[in-house]
Design a protein around this motif. Structure first.
Motif, mmCIF file in Angstrom:
data_model
loop_
_atom_site.group_PDB
_atom_site.id
_atom_site.type_symbol
_atom_site.label_atom_id
_atom_site.label_comp_id
_atom_site.label_asym_id
_atom_site.label_seq_id
_atom_site.Cartn_x
_atom_site.Cartn_y
_atom_site.Cartn_z
ATOM 1 N N VAL A 99 0.874 -1.178 0.000
ATOM 2 C CA VAL A 99 0.000 0.000 0.000
ATOM 3 C C VAL A 99 0.907 1.223 0.000
ATOM 4 O O VAL A 99 1.451 1.599 1.038
ATOM 5 C CB VAL A 99 -0.927 0.020 1.238
ATOM 6 N N PRO A 100 1.112 1.838 -1.163
ATOM 7 C CA PRO A 100 2.022 2.982 -1.220
ATOM 8 C C PRO A 100 1.423 4.210 -0.549
ATOM 9 O O PRO A 100 0.208 4.322 -0.403
ATOM 10 C CB PRO A 100 2.185 3.208 -2.730
ATOM 11 N N HIS A 101 2.287 5.120 -0.131
ATOM 12 C CA HIS A 101 1.812 6.399 0.395
ATOM 13 C C HIS A 101 1.142 7.169 -0.750
ATOM 14 O O HIS A 101 1.658 7.216 -1.864
ATOM 15 C CB HIS A 101 2.979 7.210 0.955
ATOM 16 N N TRP A 102 -0.006 7.757 -0.456
ATOM 17 C CA TRP A 102 -0.729 8.475 -1.503
ATOM 18 C C TRP A 102 0.047 9.713 -1.943
ATOM 19 O O TRP A 102 0.632 10.415 -1.110
ATOM 20 C CB TRP A 102 -2.110 8.900 -1.007
ATOM 21 N N GLN A 103 0.040 9.942 -3.249
ATOM 22 C CA GLN A 103 0.653 11.139 -3.827
ATOM 23 C C GLN A 103 -0.298 11.708 -4.868
ATOM 24 O O GLN A 103 -1.089 10.964 -5.458
ATOM 25 C CB GLN A 103 1.995 10.792 -4.489
ATOM 26 N N PRO A 104 -0.251 13.010 -5.106
ATOM 27 C CA PRO A 104 -1.138 13.612 -6.113
ATOM 28 C C PRO A 104 -0.997 12.895 -7.459
ATOM 29 O O PRO A 104 0.103 12.562 -7.887
ATOM 30 C CB PRO A 104 -0.642 15.062 -6.193
ATOM 31 N N VAL A 110 -3.319 1.380 -8.026
ATOM 32 C CA VAL A 110 -2.030 0.977 -7.460
ATOM 33 C C VAL A 110 -2.217 0.142 -6.188
ATOM 34 O O VAL A 110 -1.254 -0.415 -5.669
ATOM 35 C CB VAL A 110 -1.146 2.211 -7.139
ATOM 36 N N LEU A 111 -3.440 0.061 -5.678
ATOM 37 C CA LEU A 111 -3.702 -0.643 -4.428
ATOM 38 C C LEU A 111 -4.084 -2.095 -4.669
ATOM 39 O O LEU A 111 -4.676 -2.422 -5.699
ATOM 40 C CB LEU A 111 -4.855 0.041 -3.671
ATOM 41 N N PRO A 112 -3.797 -2.982 -3.716
ATOM 42 C CA PRO A 112 -4.341 -4.347 -3.777
ATOM 43 C C PRO A 112 -5.863 -4.288 -3.809
ATOM 44 O O PRO A 112 -6.467 -3.334 -3.315
ATOM 45 C CB PRO A 112 -3.834 -4.987 -2.477
ATOM 46 N N ARG A 113 -6.492 -5.301 -4.347
ATOM 47 C CA ARG A 113 -7.932 -5.267 -4.627
ATOM 48 C C ARG A 113 -8.778 -4.904 -3.394
ATOM 49 O O ARG A 113 -9.684 -4.080 -3.484
ATOM 50 C CB ARG A 113 -8.365 -6.638 -5.156
ATOM 51 N N ALA A 114 -8.497 -5.520 -2.257
ATOM 52 C CA ALA A 114 -9.325 -5.267 -1.069
ATOM 53 C C ALA A 114 -9.225 -3.811 -0.636
ATOM 54 O O ALA A 114 -10.222 -3.184 -0.267
ATOM 55 C CB ALA A 114 -8.907 -6.194 0.068
ATOM 56 N N TYR A 115 -8.010 -3.263 -0.691
ATOM 57 C CA TYR A 115 -7.810 -1.856 -0.314
ATOM 58 C C TYR A 115 -8.505 -0.938 -1.328
ATOM 59 O O TYR A 115 -9.100 0.070 -0.973
ATOM 60 C CB TYR A 115 -6.323 -1.535 -0.260
ATOM 61 N N ARG A 160 -1.061 5.578 5.394
ATOM 62 C CA ARG A 160 -0.448 5.893 4.095
ATOM 63 C C ARG A 160 -1.097 7.099 3.410
ATOM 64 O O ARG A 160 -0.808 7.374 2.243
ATOM 65 C CB ARG A 160 -0.543 4.665 3.175
ATOM 66 N N GLY A 161 -2.019 7.783 4.090
ATOM 67 C CA GLY A 161 -2.566 9.014 3.540
ATOM 68 C C GLY A 161 -3.753 8.865 2.614
ATOM 69 O O GLY A 161 -4.201 9.844 2.017
ATOM 70 N N TRP A 162 -4.300 7.638 2.499
ATOM 71 C CA TRP A 162 -5.465 7.431 1.633
ATOM 72 C C TRP A 162 -6.768 7.730 2.362
ATOM 73 O O TRP A 162 -7.755 8.126 1.740
ATOM 74 C CB TRP A 162 -5.507 5.980 1.145
ATOM 75 N N ALA A 163 -6.777 7.509 3.640
ATOM 76 C CA ALA A 163 -8.010 7.664 4.416
ATOM 77 C C ALA A 163 -7.715 8.395 5.714
ATOM 78 O O ALA A 163 -6.562 8.655 6.064
ATOM 79 C CB ALA A 163 -8.615 6.281 4.713
ATOM 80 N N LYS A 164 -8.785 8.744 6.409
ATOM 81 C CA LYS A 164 -8.647 9.378 7.723
ATOM 82 C C LYS A 164 -9.725 8.805 8.633
ATOM 83 O O LYS A 164 -10.771 8.338 8.172
ATOM 84 C CB LYS A 164 -8.785 10.900 7.619
ATOM 85 N N GLU A 165 -9.445 8.840 9.923
ATOM 86 C CA GLU A 165 -10.391 8.355 10.919
ATOM 87 C C GLU A 165 -10.989 9.576 11.614
ATOM 88 O O GLU A 165 -10.317 10.243 12.392
ATOM 89 C CB GLU A 165 -9.691 7.434 11.914
ATOM 90 N N GLU A 166 -12.244 9.876 11.284
ATOM 91 C CA GLU A 166 -12.874 11.083 11.805
ATOM 92 C C GLU A 166 -13.318 10.932 13.255
ATOM 93 O O GLU A 166 -13.484 11.905 13.959
ATOM 94 C CB GLU A 166 -14.073 11.473 10.931
ATOM 95 N N GLY A 167 -13.545 9.718 13.669
ATOM 96 C CA GLY A 167 -13.935 9.425 15.044
ATOM 97 C C GLY A 167 -13.591 7.983 15.309
ATOM 98 O O GLY A 167 -13.160 7.269 14.395
ATOM 99 N N PRO A 168 -13.743 7.510 16.530
ATOM 100 C CA PRO A 168 -13.431 6.110 16.824
ATOM 101 C C PRO A 168 -14.209 5.151 15.921
ATOM 102 O O PRO A 168 -15.430 5.085 15.971
ATOM 103 C CB PRO A 168 -13.866 5.950 18.290
ATOM 104 N N GLY A 169 -13.480 4.463 15.040
ATOM 105 C CA GLY A 169 -14.109 3.476 14.162
ATOM 106 C C GLY A 169 -14.829 4.044 12.956
ATOM 107 O O GLY A 169 -15.483 3.305 12.228
#
Length: 199
Positions: A99-104, A110-115, A160-169
């Motif tokens: 899972v590479p770090h996201w870049q513009p 570029v991600l594995p299928r599940a991701y 890796r910068g693709w997502a963020k956790e806005e609250g617990p879970g």
């Protein structure tokens, strides 16, 4: 005399009922204790299953990377022979991040299928959602082990910068990723219109 016998009989009957009631209460308490013990045992087994699932998925990911890395040197050697140069003697390094770090400019391909599926589901939702909701959208059974395995993937996407956790879970894609995906969808739509007959 008969009245006295009737009283004795009634008294004995009440004693027997009281004895049976006490026995029933004891059985209920024993069953409650058994249920509590089984519930605790089931929770322990669910936790164990969750850990095993995460471990298996991690090992599968590492083995998949290893196979890719073992295949790469052959291709590099062929390219080096064609160019007339010596191939690099550097041995392959295992454990390369899949899972590479996201870049513009980077898209989900570029991600594995599940991701990839997880990122696209979060982007389509347009809001923060839980791992269980993402699992259901991916067609996975809503089970504790599946949720835990997916939650570890979501945490990796956050790292890796693709997502963020806005609250617990609660997970969603980052704003740059959302904008990039929206822009790529717009380009794909324009390309489809341009390539259509009479477009």
């Amino acid at each position: 005399m008969q009245t006295r016998e009737a009283v004795v009989t009634m008294s004995s009957l009440l004693e027997e009922l009281a004895r049976r009631e006490a026995a029933a209460r004891r059985r209920i308490e024993e069953i409650r204790e058994q249920i509590a013990a089984l519930t605790s045992q089931m929770q322990d087994e669910q936790d164990r299953l969750s850990r095993l699932t995460i471990t298996r998925e991690t090992v599968e990911e590492i083995l998949g990377e290893a196979v890719q890395l073992l295949d790469e040197p052959n291709g590099q050697a062929e390219a080096a022979d064609a160019a007339g140069t010596a191939p690099s003697a550097q041995p392959p390094v295992l454990g390369v991040v899949t899972v590479p770090h996201w870049q513009p400019g980077m898209n989900t391909a570029v991600l594995p299928r599940a991701y990839q599926d997880a990122v696209e589901i979060m982007a389509d939702a347009g809001r923060a959602i839980r791992a269980g909701q993402i699992a259901v959208a991916m067609g996975l059974p809503d089970e504790a082990a599946k949720r835990e395995g997916l939650r570890s993937k979501l945490k990796r996407l956050v790292e890796r910068g693709w997502a963020k956790e806005e609250g617990p879970g609660l997970f969603t894609v980052t704003d740059p990723v959302a904008r990039e995906m929206a822009g790529q969808a717009g380009v794909a739509s324009r390309d489809a219109i341009a390539s259509s007959p009479g477009g």
